[in-house]
Design a protein around this motif. Structure first.
Motif, PDB file in Angstrom:
ATOM      1  N   ASN A 101       0.880  -1.114  -0.027  1.00 25.81           N
ATOM      2  CA  ASN A 101      -0.110   0.162  -0.081  1.00 25.81           C
ATOM      3  C   ASN A 101       0.802   1.222   0.327  1.00 25.81           C
ATOM      4  O   ASN A 101       0.440   2.134  -0.727  1.00 25.81           O
ATOM      5  N   GLU A 102       1.900   1.126   1.017  1.00 28.52           N
ATOM      6  CA  GLU A 102       2.923   2.276   0.765  1.00 28.52           C
ATOM      7  C   GLU A 102       3.645   2.678  -0.346  1.00 28.52           C
ATOM      8  O   GLU A 102       3.448   3.781  -0.879  1.00 28.52           O
ATOM      9  N   MET A 103       4.033   1.663  -0.926  1.00 27.71           N
ATOM     10  CA  MET A 103       4.855   1.612  -2.238  1.00 27.71           C
ATOM     11  C   MET A 103       4.016   1.811  -3.146  1.00 27.71           C
ATOM     12  O   MET A 103       4.212   2.902  -4.303  1.00 27.71           O
ATOM     13  N   LEU A 104       2.694   1.657  -3.254  1.00 26.87           N
ATOM     14  CA  LEU A 104       1.559   2.032  -4.438  1.00 26.87           C
ATOM     15  C   LEU A 104       1.544   3.502  -4.255  1.00 26.87           C
ATOM     16  O   LEU A 104       1.312   4.206  -5.440  1.00 26.87           O
ATOM     17  N   GLY A 105       1.201   3.932  -3.005  1.00 28.97           N
ATOM     18  CA  GLY A 105       0.917   5.317  -2.930  1.00 28.97           C
ATOM     19  C   GLY A 105       2.341   6.273  -3.321  1.00 28.97           C
ATOM     20  O   GLY A 105       1.933   7.518  -3.976  1.00 28.97           O
ATOM     21  N   ASN A 106       3.300   6.045  -3.056  1.00 33.09           N
ATOM     22  CA  ASN A 106       4.300   6.669  -3.311  1.00 33.09           C
ATOM     23  C   ASN A 106       4.509   6.513  -4.778  1.00 33.09           C
ATOM     24  O   ASN A 106       4.887   7.708  -5.402  1.00 33.09           O
ATOM     25  N   PHE A 107       4.220   5.573  -5.603  1.00 31.35           N
ATOM     26  CA  PHE A 107       4.205   5.457  -6.972  1.00 31.35           C
ATOM     27  C   PHE A 107       3.266   6.224  -7.705  1.00 31.35           C
ATOM     28  O   PHE A 107       3.602   6.865  -8.784  1.00 31.35           O
ATOM     29  N   ASN A 108       2.158   6.391  -7.069  1.00 28.84           N
ATOM     30  CA  ASN A 108       1.097   7.128  -7.640  1.00 28.84           C
ATOM     31  C   ASN A 108       1.329   8.579  -7.734  1.00 28.84           C
ATOM     32  O   ASN A 108       1.186   9.599  -8.467  1.00 28.84           O
ATOM     33  N   SER A 109       1.892   9.046  -6.665  1.00 24.88           N
ATOM     34  CA  SER A 109       2.335  10.463  -6.371  1.00 24.88           C
ATOM     35  C   SER A 109       3.718  10.842  -7.354  1.00 24.88           C
ATOM     36  O   SER A 109       3.461  11.862  -7.952  1.00 24.88           O
ATOM     37  N   LEU A 110       4.360   9.857  -7.570  1.00 23.72           N
ATOM     38  CA  LEU A 110       5.601   9.851  -8.408  1.00 23.72           C
ATOM     39  C   LEU A 110       4.816  10.270 -10.009  1.00 23.72           C
ATOM     40  O   LEU A 110       5.326  11.201 -10.634  1.00 23.72           O
ATOM     41  N   LEU A 111       3.821   9.351 -10.276  1.00 25.39           N
ATOM     42  CA  LEU A 111       3.173   9.452 -11.686  1.00 25.39           C
ATOM     43  C   LEU A 111       2.524  10.731 -11.566  1.00 25.39           C
ATOM     44  O   LEU A 111       2.496  11.400 -12.863  1.00 25.39           O
ATOM     45  N   SER A 112       1.722  11.211 -10.548  1.00 27.34           N
ATOM     46  CA  SER A 112       1.308  12.528 -10.629  1.00 27.34           C
ATOM     47  C   SER A 112       2.237  13.715 -10.825  1.00 27.34           C
ATOM     48  O   SER A 112       1.954  14.638 -11.639  1.00 27.34           O
ATOM     49  N   ASP A 113       3.469  13.457 -10.162  1.00 28.86           N
ATOM     50  CA  ASP A 113       4.427  14.835 -10.322  1.00 28.86           C
ATOM     51  C   ASP A 113       4.990  14.691 -11.861  1.00 28.86           C
ATOM     52  O   ASP A 113       5.139  15.891 -12.342  1.00 28.86           O
ATOM     53  N   LEU A 114       4.923  13.592 -12.602  1.00 27.00           N
ATOM     54  CA  LEU A 114       5.577  13.292 -14.078  1.00 27.00           C
ATOM     55  C   LEU A 114       4.426  13.872 -14.989  1.00 27.00           C
ATOM     56  O   LEU A 114       4.681  13.861 -16.273  1.00 27.00           O
ATOM     57  N   ARG A 115       3.156  13.803 -14.596  1.00 22.63           N
ATOM     58  CA  ARG A 115       2.024  14.278 -15.535  1.00 22.63           C
ATOM     59  C   ARG A 115       2.091  15.852 -16.012  1.00 22.63           C
ATOM     60  O   ARG A 115       1.259  16.463 -15.573  1.00 22.63           O
ATOM     61  N   THR A 116       3.109  16.196 -16.593  1.00 21.37           N
ATOM     62  CA  THR A 116       3.532  17.543 -17.138  1.00 21.37           C
ATOM     63  C   THR A 116       4.159  17.512 -18.423  1.00 21.37           C
ATOM     64  O   THR A 116       4.823  16.206 -18.531  1.00 21.37           O
ATOM     65  N   LEU A 117       3.958  18.279 -19.196  1.00 21.80           N
ATOM     66  CA  LEU A 117       5.032  18.528 -20.325  1.00 21.80           C
ATOM     67  C   LEU A 117       5.771  19.847 -20.087  1.00 21.80           C
ATOM     68  O   LEU A 117       5.520  20.689 -19.338  1.00 21.80           O
ATOM     69  N   PRO A 118       6.914  20.047 -20.974  1.00 23.61           N
ATOM     70  CA  PRO A 118       7.591  20.892 -20.787  1.00 23.61           C
ATOM     71  C   PRO A 118       7.029  22.275 -21.215  1.00 23.61           C
ATOM     72  O   PRO A 118       5.889  22.446 -22.150  1.00 23.61           O
TER      73      PRO A 118
END
Length: 443
Positions: A101-118
């Motif tokens: 659960n903790e790993m998945l939460g951290n991974f989801n946060s990482l993907l959210s951080d990366l959902r952006t374009l230059p």
């Protein structure tokens, strides 16, 4: 001039089909029994469709495994918890095990951080030269991202993983924004560019960014999430993943490898097949008066097989698979879960038509093509219907496939690099005669 040159090119390219048997060429890298020629090893995905008994192939109901785990069990697991599963499947494919659960939460946060374009990427790359084909636009955007990466050519696993995660997170934006540009500039519709939301899953963000009012139901989001899970990976031998291995083996950069995979997926024999299924069903509905009449439906399917109806290709799209014969587990899972949305959308009669055609097509194909080993519906048969119920435009159907499959491509690219394989270079035999050179003045 072009017509004449075309005729010359066609004539000079023709090879007698009998020669393939003479030289034992395994066309399509498949043997005479239809089994794939072994070209590599993988721990990422496994497609199971038969057993060997008394030295003979015995077809079995299809199974699909991600990192050794039955996909059906994965699906049942996250659906029982009433949550989306695509993000944990990405984690599983890339890192080899299911996250807690903790790993998945951290991974989801990482993907959210990366959902952006230059900065200015949408304006300068997507909006300034919109394409009529979203897959080509997606490929062009991936190649353009190379220019924004200070370590674009680095082949360390750290660097490739960073690039892979960025692309996985960015693909929904690239695909949906490319469609919005197409819809605006080529179809005259209003332009909508919605920023992704941190709290949304990949499936929720796709629907949010696509729809003008950003509204969607949870049953819609869950079914789209399920489709993403089922399209995420399909072993190392499917055309686009094998393309990823081939191009990666040359030592090229991530953006070039993924762009090549996109080019493969675009083809109607691969990822583009779901579009043909939707078009075929539109044709069927327009030409069959009684959807519940088995004889009328069977007769029209026979016309399609005999090249007398639809696109006259002789194919019932969505039926048959290169590996599965008894059943495609992805189609089985999608069918079992899409009826609820069909009822919710008032499309229960259309769902029944799909189910009827699935059953009748097996019989028609067996009788007309003398294929008795078994023909089953593949994932494209029901995914096209799912996407139609979700009001996804046809131009986005294959890009949605790409949004899912880039997770598998990324895992296979890393696997190819970690194992330091040789450049993939199969043999081709030349059958041309030796010819003496003739000077220009004597030709």
């Amino acid at each position: 001039m072009i017509k004449k040159l075309s005729e010359l090119a066609e004539k000079s390219s023709y090879i007698n089909p009998e020669l393939y048997n003479k030289y034992e060429v395994k066309r399509g890298l498949r043997d005479i029994n239809g089994r794939g020629v072994l070209t590599g090893l993988t721990e990422i995905g496994e497609v199971h469709s038969y057993i060997i008994k008394d030295e003979e192939i015995v077809p079995e109901p299809g199974k699909l495994f991600y990192r050794g785990i039955d996909v059906e069990e994965i699906v049942n697991g996250f659906l029982e918890d009433s949550r989306h599963g695509f993000e944990e499947v990405i984690y599983l494919l890339l890192f080899g095990s299911l996250p807690n659960n903790e790993m998945l939460g951290n991974f989801n946060s990482l993907l959210s951080d990366l959902r952006t374009l230059p900065k200015s990427f949408v304006r300068d790359i997507i909006l300034k030269a919109p394409s009529k084909d979203v897959m080509n636009m997606l490929s062009r955007s991936v190649l353009a991202l190379y220019s924004y990466d200070d370590s674009a050519d680095g082949l360390s696993i750290d660097n490739i993983l960073r690039q892979s995660l960025e692309l996985i997170a960015r693909f929904p934006l690239l695909a949906v924004y490319s469609y919005q540009a197409y819809s605006h500039y080529h179809q005259g519709n209003s332009l909508y560019i919605h920023s992704p939301k941190r709290e949304y899953s990949t499936a929720e963000n796709i629907l949010h960014m696509l729809r003008p009012n950003s509204n969607f139901t949870q049953i819609e989001a869950r079914l789209l999430d399920l489709a993403l899970v089922l399209h995420a990976e399909h072993g190392g031998g499917n055309n686009s993943t094998f393309t990823t291995h081939v191009v990666t083996s040359s030592g090229t950069d991530t953006y070039s490898a993924i762009s090549a995979a996109l080019g493969s997926l675009k083809g109607p024999r691969h990822g583009g097949a779901n579009i043909k299924v939707v078009q075929m069903f539109d044709d069927v509905k327009a030409n069959i008066k009684d959807w519940k009449n088995d004889d009328e439906v069977s007769n029209y399917l026979t016309k399609i097989l005999n090249k007398e109806a639809f696109d006259k290709s002789g194919l019932i799209y969505g039926m048959g698979h290169a590996v599965y014969s008894v059943s495609d587990p992805r189609a089985e899972i999608l069918r079992s879960h899409c009826k609820a949305l069909a009822v919710d959308k008032g499309l229960e009669d259309e769902f029944d038509l799909y189910f009827r055609i699935e059953k009748l097509a097996k019989k028609v194909i067996a009788e007309e093509r003398k294929i008795y080993k078994g023909v089953s519906a593949n994932v494209d048969f029901y995914s096209g219907f799912v996407y139609k119920m979700l009001d996804l435009p046809q131009e986005l159907l294959t890009p949605i496939f790409a949004i899912a499959r880039i997770s598998g491509w990324s895992a296979h690219r890393i696997e190819e690099i970690v194992n330091k394989g040789k450049i993939i270079r199969p043999a081709y035999k030349s059958i041309s005669d030796r010819v003496e050179y003739v000077n220009l003045k004597n030709r």
